[in-house]
Design an enzyme around this catalytic site. Structure first.
Site, mmCIF file in Angstrom:
data_model
loop_
_atom_site.group_PDB
_atom_site.id
_atom_site.type_symbol
_atom_site.label_atom_id
_atom_site.label_comp_id
_atom_site.label_asym_id
_atom_site.label_seq_id
_atom_site.Cartn_x
_atom_site.Cartn_y
_atom_site.Cartn_z
ATOM 1 N N CYS A 1 -6.322 0.109 3.526
ATOM 2 C CA CYS A 1 -4.869 -0.133 3.538
ATOM 3 C C CYS A 1 -4.144 0.900 2.677
ATOM 4 C CB CYS A 1 -4.580 -1.543 3.014
ATOM 5 S SG CYS A 1 -2.829 -1.818 2.726
ATOM 6 N N CYS B 1 -2.425 -1.064 -0.510
ATOM 7 C CA CYS B 1 -3.178 -1.816 -1.514
ATOM 8 C C CYS B 1 -3.243 -1.040 -2.841
ATOM 9 C CB CYS B 1 -4.600 -2.099 -1.018
ATOM 10 S SG CYS B 1 -4.759 -3.643 -0.093
ATOM 11 N N HIS C 1 -3.406 -8.203 -0.296
ATOM 12 C CA HIS C 1 -3.257 -7.666 1.049
ATOM 13 C C HIS C 1 -2.993 -8.769 2.078
ATOM 14 C CE1 HIS C 1 -4.076 -4.734 4.248
ATOM 15 N NE2 HIS C 1 -4.841 -5.644 4.823
ATOM 16 N N ASN D 1 9.882 -6.083 8.289
ATOM 17 C CA ASN D 1 9.390 -6.091 9.653
ATOM 18 C C ASN D 1 8.009 -6.687 9.575
ATOM 19 O OD1 ASN D 1 10.487 -5.177 11.971
ATOM 20 N ND2 ASN D 1 9.722 -3.100 11.785
ATOM 21 N N SER E 1 2.175 -2.512 11.796
ATOM 22 C CA SER E 1 0.729 -2.493 11.983
ATOM 23 C C SER E 1 -0.014 -2.992 10.753
ATOM 24 C CB SER E 1 0.288 -1.068 12.316
ATOM 25 O OG SER E 1 0.853 -0.196 11.366
ATOM 26 N N HIS F 1 -0.252 -5.959 5.003
ATOM 27 C CA HIS F 1 0.039 -5.998 3.566
ATOM 28 C C HIS F 1 1.521 -6.347 3.394
ATOM 29 C CE1 HIS F 1 -1.338 -4.819 -0.554
ATOM 30 N NE2 HIS F 1 -0.058 -5.154 -0.708
ATOM 31 N N HIS G 1 5.125 -6.401 2.692
ATOM 32 C CA HIS G 1 6.045 -5.388 2.180
ATOM 33 C C HIS G 1 7.362 -5.427 2.938
ATOM 34 C CE1 HIS G 1 4.426 -3.427 5.773
ATOM 35 N NE2 HIS G 1 5.505 -2.684 5.761
ATOM 36 N N GLN H 1 11.135 -2.929 3.473
ATOM 37 C CA GLN H 1 11.629 -1.555 3.357
ATOM 38 C C GLN H 1 13.083 -1.571 2.926
ATOM 39 O OE1 GLN H 1 10.626 1.473 6.153
ATOM 40 N NE2 GLN H 1 9.335 0.091 7.350
HETATM 41 P P1 H2U Z 1 6.300 -0.884 8.433
HETATM 42 O O1 H2U Z 1 4.866 -1.207 8.713
HETATM 43 O O2 H2U Z 1 7.190 -2.057 8.147
HETATM 44 O O3 H2U Z 1 6.898 0.086 9.388
HETATM 45 O O4 H2U Z 1 6.332 -0.149 7.000
HETATM 46 C C1 H2U Z 1 5.471 0.795 6.589
HETATM 47 C C2 H2U Z 1 6.309 1.862 5.924
HETATM 48 O O5 H2U Z 1 5.566 2.437 4.899
HETATM 49 C C3 H2U Z 1 6.692 2.932 6.927
HETATM 50 O O6 H2U Z 1 8.080 3.156 6.872
HETATM 51 C C4 H2U Z 1 5.653 3.828 4.979
HETATM 52 C C5 H2U Z 1 5.905 4.142 6.441
HETATM 53 O O7 H2U Z 1 6.650 5.307 6.572
HETATM 54 N N1 H2U Z 1 4.395 4.407 4.516
HETATM 55 C C6 H2U Z 1 4.415 5.386 3.554
HETATM 56 O O8 H2U Z 1 5.498 5.754 3.099
HETATM 57 N N2 H2U Z 1 3.253 5.937 3.116
HETATM 58 C C7 H2U Z 1 2.020 5.572 3.576
HETATM 59 O O9 H2U Z 1 1.017 6.117 3.172
HETATM 60 C C8 H2U Z 1 1.915 4.506 4.575
HETATM 61 C C9 H2U Z 1 3.157 3.920 5.094
HETATM 62 ZN ZN ZN Z 2 -3.188 -3.778 1.530
#
Ligand code: H2U
Ligand code: ZN
Length: 357
Positions: free
Chosen positions: A48, A51, A124, A164, A172, A175, A177, A179
């Site tokens: 992940c 994580c 996670h 989301n 996908s 974990h 989170h 935004q």
């Molecule tokens: P979503 O799965 O809700 O789209 O959010 C994941 C966000 O985390 C996504 O906007 C960011 C992606 O750009 N991200 C990072 O900034 N760095 C990473 O290494 C993984 C995901």
């Molecule tokens: Zn995780």
């Protein structure tokens, strides 16, 4: 007005209409069936990107965080004014080169901003309704602090906090989170709500959502749950089958204005509605949710009333989702089960998560 027959309802926040067709709820479904979300998620996943201790895609390691964790999105949708200015030296694309196009038909303007990711917990496998009251309060305080921090940049005029959740919503990673995308322009949905709330204040000398939440609390038909400071309800004009709004009782415009007691009530309501959602089909319920707070454009916003929207795609089971297609793309949004039926179902569900029983 007979709500058992097809009718349309008005959304005073966006000033758009939704078609309600209650008799259609029993139609057979032979269409796409979604996968049931995976249930056995490990507390820590070495693969992940969110994580604690793991390395993100750009090579930056996450700290061994123990509560919430905020970082700048590695793939931001908008860039700072400085980064935009650096790009300005690049040669014009063929689209830009067609400079003589009439601006009334070919309007474009620069947008700058910052994007961050807020991890709710080092765990996670735990989503909002499975986190403790103290942990969700910490998440809410983090959103409020981020709103102050990001909103204080003069190039940022709007702070959009959203989550989301679920593969059906294109997320996908399980974990937990959210935004935060911030922009120099006010995005389309808040801009509609800004105009509607402003005109309502001028016309009625009252706040649109203060009046609305009071009327809903008095009526009761669309109420889902409430505490001292917040009400969760299925709005009269809901488009998504189990759409919800959470509205503050006090007339506040943004998260940073909430008192510690209100933050605590907000966390409680979030835990309760997300537990009800998960209990509905006994799965981790997918949705997009987000806060609508006043723009951070340095102007006073007496019209604005803090609220959040939950837009879940599922319709009648864990595997049948609503599609916004056909008439909805070309005509207007439409729903089958009435908001009152949806509210009755959500109201009846326990506020205690099925996995914690
Ligand atoms: P979503 O799965 O809700 O789209 O959010 C994941 C966000 O985390 C996504 O906007 C960011 C992606 O750009 N991200 C990072 O900034 N760095 C990473 O290494 C993984 C995901
Ligand atoms: Zn995780």
């Amino acid at each position: 007005m007979n709500f058992a027959s097809p009718h349309q309802r008005f959304n005073p926040l966006t000033r758009e209409w939704v078609l309600v067709s209650p008799h259609r709820a029993r139609r057979p479904w032979l269409g796409q069936v979604e996968k049931i979300p995976v249930e056995n998620i490990p507390p820590y996943d070495p693969k992940c990107l969110l994580c604690p201790g793991n390395t993100r895609i750009n090579g930056i390691p996450n700290p061994a965080y123990e509560a919430t964790f905020v970082f700048d999105n590695d793939f931001p949708a908008v860039l700072t004014p400085e980064a935009n200015a650096a790009d300005a030296g690049a040669p014009a694309s063929s689209a830009e080169a067609a400079a003589a196009l009439p601006p009334a038909l070919f309007a474009a303007e620069p947008v700058s901003g910052l994007c961050r990711v807020v991890c709710f917990s080092p765990r996670h496998d735990l989503s909002l309704p499975e986190l403790s009251q103290a942990e969700v309060e910490m998440v809410a305080r983090t959103w409020a602090e981020q709103t102050v921090d990001l909103g204080s940049h003069d190039f940022i005029n709007y702070v959009q906090v959203f989550e989301n959740k679920g593969a059906v919503m294109g997320c996908s990673n399980p974990h937990p989170h959210s935004q935060i995308w911030t922009t120099s322009s006010i995005p389309v949905e808040p801009a509609k709500e800004l105009a509607a709330q402003r005109e309502y204040l001028q016309a009625h000398d009252a706040c649109l959502l203060c009046d609305y939440v009071a009327a809903e609390r008095a009526n009761g038909a669309r109420m889902v749950c409430a505490n001292q400071h917040f009400t969760a309800l299925v709005p009269f004009w809901a488009v998504w089958p189990f759409e919800l709004m959470v509205i503050s009782h006090r007339h506040v415009a943004s998260l940073p204005e909430l008192t510690p007691a209100e933050i605590s009530s907000l966390a409680e309501v979030l835990r309760h509605v997300t537990a009800k959602y998960d209990n509905l089909f006994e799965i981790s319920f997918p949705y997009s949710m987000g806060f609508h707070q006043s723009p951070t454009d340095q102007s006073p916003h007496p019209e604005w009333h803090l609220h959040l929207h939950f837009y879940p795609p599922l319709l009648r089971s864990a595997t049948v989702r609503k599609f916004m297609v056909g008439f909805e793309m070309l005509g207007m949004p439409q729903r089958d089960i009435t908001p009152e039926t949806a509210a009755e179902r959500l109201r009846a569900l326990s506020e205690r998560h099925y996995k914690l029983r």
